[in-house]
Design a protein around this motif. Structure first.
Motif, PDB file in Angstrom:
ATOM      1  N   GLN A  91       0.832  -1.203   0.000  1.00  0.00           N
ATOM      2  CA  GLN A  91       0.000   0.000   0.000  1.00  0.00           C
ATOM      3  C   GLN A  91       0.867   1.253   0.000  1.00  0.00           C
ATOM      4  O   GLN A  91       0.621   2.195  -0.765  1.00  0.00           O
ATOM      5  CB  GLN A  91      -0.927   0.000   1.222  1.00  0.00           C
ATOM      6  CG  GLN A  91      -1.996  -1.075   1.186  1.00  0.00           C
ATOM      7  CD  GLN A  91      -2.726  -1.223   2.501  1.00  0.00           C
ATOM      8  OE1 GLN A  91      -2.174  -0.932   3.568  1.00  0.00           O
ATOM      9  NE2 GLN A  91      -3.971  -1.667   2.448  1.00  0.00           N
ATOM     10  N   GLN A  92       1.883   1.272   0.858  1.00  0.00           N
ATOM     11  CA  GLN A  92       2.780   2.414   0.945  1.00  0.00           C
ATOM     12  C   GLN A  92       3.544   2.624  -0.362  1.00  0.00           C
ATOM     13  O   GLN A  92       3.705   3.756  -0.830  1.00  0.00           O
ATOM     14  CB  GLN A  92       3.762   2.221   2.102  1.00  0.00           C
ATOM     15  CG  GLN A  92       4.724   3.381   2.309  1.00  0.00           C
ATOM     16  CD  GLN A  92       5.715   3.088   3.427  1.00  0.00           C
ATOM     17  OE1 GLN A  92       6.214   1.964   3.539  1.00  0.00           O
ATOM     18  NE2 GLN A  92       5.986   4.073   4.256  1.00  0.00           N
ATOM     19  N   ASP A  95       1.153   4.111  -2.869  1.00  0.00           N
ATOM     20  CA  ASP A  95       0.911   5.505  -2.481  1.00  0.00           C
ATOM     21  C   ASP A  95       2.050   6.404  -2.962  1.00  0.00           C
ATOM     22  O   ASP A  95       1.815   7.499  -3.501  1.00  0.00           O
ATOM     23  CB  ASP A  95       0.790   5.621  -0.959  1.00  0.00           C
ATOM     24  CG  ASP A  95      -0.575   5.206  -0.432  1.00  0.00           C
ATOM     25  OD1 ASP A  95      -1.562   5.293  -1.200  1.00  0.00           O
ATOM     26  OD2 ASP A  95      -0.660   4.803   0.740  1.00  0.00           O
ATOM     27  N   GLN A  96       3.274   5.934  -2.769  1.00  0.00           N
ATOM     28  CA  GLN A  96       4.434   6.727  -3.167  1.00  0.00           C
ATOM     29  C   GLN A  96       4.502   6.889  -4.685  1.00  0.00           C
ATOM     30  O   GLN A  96       4.836   7.967  -5.194  1.00  0.00           O
ATOM     31  CB  GLN A  96       5.715   6.078  -2.637  1.00  0.00           C
ATOM     32  CG  GLN A  96       5.871   6.182  -1.127  1.00  0.00           C
ATOM     33  CD  GLN A  96       7.069   5.399  -0.606  1.00  0.00           C
ATOM     34  OE1 GLN A  96       7.637   4.549  -1.303  1.00  0.00           O
ATOM     35  NE2 GLN A  96       7.469   5.691   0.625  1.00  0.00           N
ATOM     36  N   THR A 117      -7.972   2.341  -1.422  1.00  0.00           N
ATOM     37  CA  THR A 117      -7.518   3.718  -1.204  1.00  0.00           C
ATOM     38  C   THR A 117      -6.500   4.125  -2.251  1.00  0.00           C
ATOM     39  O   THR A 117      -6.553   5.240  -2.803  1.00  0.00           O
ATOM     40  CB  THR A 117      -6.913   3.852   0.206  1.00  0.00           C
ATOM     41  OG1 THR A 117      -7.903   3.539   1.178  1.00  0.00           O
ATOM     42  CG2 THR A 117      -6.407   5.273   0.444  1.00  0.00           C
ATOM     43  N   GLN A 118      -5.579   3.219  -2.539  1.00  0.00           N
ATOM     44  CA  GLN A 118      -4.538   3.515  -3.525  1.00  0.00           C
ATOM     45  C   GLN A 118      -5.141   3.652  -4.925  1.00  0.00           C
ATOM     46  O   GLN A 118      -4.762   4.543  -5.691  1.00  0.00           O
ATOM     47  CB  GLN A 118      -3.479   2.409  -3.516  1.00  0.00           C
ATOM     48  CG  GLN A 118      -2.593   2.390  -2.269  1.00  0.00           C
ATOM     49  CD  GLN A 118      -3.326   2.023  -0.989  1.00  0.00           C
ATOM     50  OE1 GLN A 118      -4.189   1.134  -0.997  1.00  0.00           O
ATOM     51  NE2 GLN A 118      -2.982   2.674   0.106  1.00  0.00           N
ATOM     52  N   ALA A 121      -6.926   6.940  -5.358  1.00  0.00           N
ATOM     53  CA  ALA A 121      -5.965   8.016  -5.601  1.00  0.00           C
ATOM     54  C   ALA A 121      -5.455   7.984  -7.035  1.00  0.00           C
ATOM     55  O   ALA A 121      -5.306   9.029  -7.682  1.00  0.00           O
ATOM     56  CB  ALA A 121      -4.795   7.908  -4.619  1.00  0.00           C
TER      57      ALA A 121
END
Length: 381
Positions: A91-92, A95-96, A117-118, A121
């Motif tokens: 997930q991180q 996101d990045q 969520t990702q 976005a």
């Protein structure tokens, strides 16, 4: 089933699993004549984020390297990340990538329900998302899916089990053998959408033989939830097989095991060896992914078969899809009905796979350049 564009790419594959994705009608050329390749309108090079689940399986390392190589040959920058089977880490990483402004995402998810969520976005940033081999569920921002025909993979695994037991011949025709044979069923990780397709294809194929009494699941464990192995873990597969042998096979012999993945197969073999099954008298054990350690086991007559999913073709098709999106085109889909992620039916490109028995190792794996004879003999690189 494989497109002409993909065939042109696959024909140029090298021994090291690299892609000739810029040849023929492949990514960055042919069908994209007149495009800027990997550059934006102002000359800036485009970037594709590639999220892979783990480096604990050799296939995902090969997939990541092949996708990166193909994208770079097509003229793109690549941000490749492996998540170590850690969902928050993946997930991180995504996101990045979104925050960095990648132009497209290729994602092989760890958990097909954990990235909403990702993906939201990415959708808000107009970043196309290509699900790689594992469908991402519960979100509308999955634009395309590249995979193998996963139900057919399950059919192939069951067919390989039936053939190994002598119930069907090489052409798939029933031999008249009546058995009965004791078998056990294993399935993949419940958080991987593909696992249910594999299992359903296999069980649908085996069911007539089970109903006729030719095959007997001696443990009685036939439901997906009873036989699934979290994270496709070799250790967990060994533990489950240990338990089955202790509970069900004190006086019975197991004749066959439906295994959906080579790592699971190796765990099963370890358990069988632990209670005295000899390498030259193993039950019929299936597999998937043609991992080199299991290919050696097949060559040595220990594991019966595997399913070869040529991930070079999967990588090439994902490069084609990304290139199409980045040039304002819709990728070619050959399935627009099967893969419903709970919110939408995701346009998909399905590739074909092959059953590999010992006699198939040379024509399918060695002659194609996927492995060398030395690798098969050693069981490693």
């Amino acid at each position: 089933m494989i497109s002409k564009k993909l065939s042109a790419i696959a024909a140029g594959l090298t021994l090291s699993l690299t892609l000739a994705a810029c040849s023929g009608g492949g990514a960055g050329s042919g069908s994209n004549e007149g495009s800027n390749g990997g550059a934006t309108g102002d000359g800036e090079q485009k970037t594709v984020g590639v999220a892979m689940p783990t480096q604990t399986s050799e296939r995902w390392i090969a997939d990541g390297d092949a996708v990166k190589k193909g994208l770079e040959e097509a003229g793109y920058k690549v941000e490749l990340q492996f998540a170590g089977d850690d969902i928050p880490k993946q997930q991180q990483q995504i996101d990045q990538m979104v925050a960095q402004g990648v132009d497209a995402l290729i994602i092989a998810s760890i958990d097909g329900t954990a990235l909403s969520t990702q993906l939201d976005a990415a959708g808000a940033a107009n970043i196309p998302v290509i699900a790689y081999d594992r469908l991402i569920n519960g979100n509308e921002n999955v634009d395309f899916y590249v995979t193998f025909d996963n139900y057919s993979v399950g059919v192939q695994q069951a067919t390989a089990l039936l053939r190994g037991l002598g119930l069907v011949d090489a052409d798939g025709k029933e031999t008249g053998e009546k058995g009965p044979f004791n078998i056990e069923l294993f399935a993949g990780s419940p958080d991987d959408n593909n696992a249910t397709f594999f299992f359903n294809g296999a069980v649908d194929t085996l069911k007539p033989f089970i109903d006729a009494g030719t095959l007997k699941v001696a443990s009685g464990q036939t439901e997906f939830g009873q036989v699934a192995i979290q994270r496709w873990s070799q250790d967990e597969a060994q533990k489950r097989m240990d338990n089955l042998l202790a509970s069900t096979y004190q006086s019975e012999k197991v004749h066959g095991v439906l295994s959906p993945f080579d790592g699971i197969s190796r765990g099963i073999i370890t358990a069988l060896r632990g209670v005295g099954y000899a390498d030259n008298a193993m039950p019929v054990i299936t597999g998937q992914d043609a991992e080199i350690a299991s290919v050696k086991l097949i060559n040595d007559g220990i594991q019966s078969s595997t399913i070869f999913k040529d991930t070079r073709k999967l990588a090439a098709q994902s490069v084609l899809a990304a290139t199409d999106y980045l040039n304002g085109k819709e990728p070619e889909a050959n399935d627009t009905k099967t893969y419903d992620n709970g919110v939408k039916v995701v346009p998909s490109f399905l590739l074909e796979s092959d059953i590999v028995f010992k006699d198939d190792i040379k024509p399918l794996l060695i002659d194609s350049g996927y492995f060398t004879q030395e690798q098969v003999d050693k069981g490693g690189n």
